[in-house]
Design a protein around this motif. Structure first.
Motif, PDB file in Angstrom:
ATOM      1  N   ARG A 194      40.800  15.645 101.899  1.00 43.78           N
ATOM      2  CA  ARG A 194      39.927  14.882 100.723  1.00 43.78           C
ATOM      3  C   ARG A 194      40.646  14.215  99.963  1.00 43.78           C
ATOM      4  O   ARG A 194      39.933  13.609  99.137  1.00 43.78           O
ATOM      5  N   THR A 222      26.828  15.738 102.206  1.00 43.79           N
ATOM      6  CA  THR A 222      27.651  17.001 102.419  1.00 43.79           C
ATOM      7  C   THR A 222      29.096  16.788 102.754  1.00 43.79           C
ATOM      8  O   THR A 222      30.022  17.620 103.062  1.00 43.79           O
ATOM      9  N   ALA A 223      29.038  15.586 103.525  1.00 39.65           N
ATOM     10  CA  ALA A 223      30.468  15.220 104.176  1.00 39.65           C
ATOM     11  C   ALA A 223      30.240  13.622 104.334  1.00 39.65           C
ATOM     12  O   ALA A 223      29.415  12.968 104.297  1.00 39.65           O
ATOM     13  N   LEU A 253      33.893  14.429  99.075  1.00 42.06           N
ATOM     14  CA  LEU A 253      33.121  15.024 100.260  1.00 42.06           C
ATOM     15  C   LEU A 253      34.189  15.524 101.194  1.00 42.06           C
ATOM     16  O   LEU A 253      35.113  14.736 101.582  1.00 42.06           O
ATOM     17  N   PRO A 254      34.025  16.489 101.864  1.00 44.50           N
ATOM     18  CA  PRO A 254      34.640  16.760 103.167  1.00 44.50           C
ATOM     19  C   PRO A 254      34.841  15.724 103.972  1.00 44.50           C
ATOM     20  O   PRO A 254      33.725  14.997 104.219  1.00 44.50           O
TER      21      PRO A 254
END
Length: 185
Positions: free
Chosen positions: A6, A174-175, A29-30
């Motif tokens: 990351r 979320t990613a 974000l991941p």
């Protein structure tokens, strides 16, 4: 500098390109893994993906977090001679069951988009993918294809801009995965 996935230096940061990292000020974000059958990360874009041909590349992604409901896919040129870059493509509400788009999915008729997916009008005025076309003599430009995983479907008006989509992605995704190519005229 932290060497975790990351916090690594993006491969698209290079002295050939004048603009700063457009993703640096955004929420960290991941990572998602994004690949293309048409080009590798950092390659010169193939002729099909250039302006005048306007064929969106094949894209695949993996590694979404549990609970992902939808994806957004975009293409952005941070090196355009503007203060805001240039959006070449923006699609959201791609169902989580879809983890790839075929080449040409972003055509002007939007026939190949998955059900529920929404394409926004990019800076070219088209809802379809607008190929890479930097001004002659301006030097090389990066074209960053981003895939965002989301825990929901977004309620954004289809007349909104890719900038509005990007704002919502910053606070909802979320990613994120990035794949980039470059072009020069």
């Amino acid at each position: 500098m932290n060497d975790s996935p990351r916090h690594h230096r993006p491969t698209y940061i290079d002295d050939r390109f004048p603009a700063a990292d457009p993703y640096a000020p955004l929420t960290d974000l991941p990572p998602l893994t994004v690949t293309s059958a048409d080009f590798n990360d950092g390659d010169r874009l193939p002729t099909a993906q250039l302006g005048g041909n306007d064929v969106s590349p094949q894209l695949s992604w993996s590694g979404a977090p549990e609970g992902t409901q939808s994806y957004a896919v975009s293409c952005y040129d941070p090196d355009a001679p503007t203060t805001s870059g240039f959006w070449h493509w923006a699609v959201f509400n791609i169902p989580a069951s879809v983890t790839s788009l075929d080449a040409g999915t972003g055509d002007a008729e939007l026939i190949g988009l998955p059900d529920r997916a929404v394409a926004l009008r990019g800076d070219s005025g088209s809802h379809g993918y607008y190929g890479a076309e930097p001004p002659a003599g301006h030097g090389p430009h990066r074209y960053i294809f981003a895939v965002h995983a989301l825990p929901t479907f977004l309620e954004i008006d289809d007349r909104s801009t890719p900038t509005i989509l990007g704002f919502n992605l910053n606070f909802t995704a979320t990613a994120r995965g990035l794949l980039w190519g470059w072009a020069e005229n």
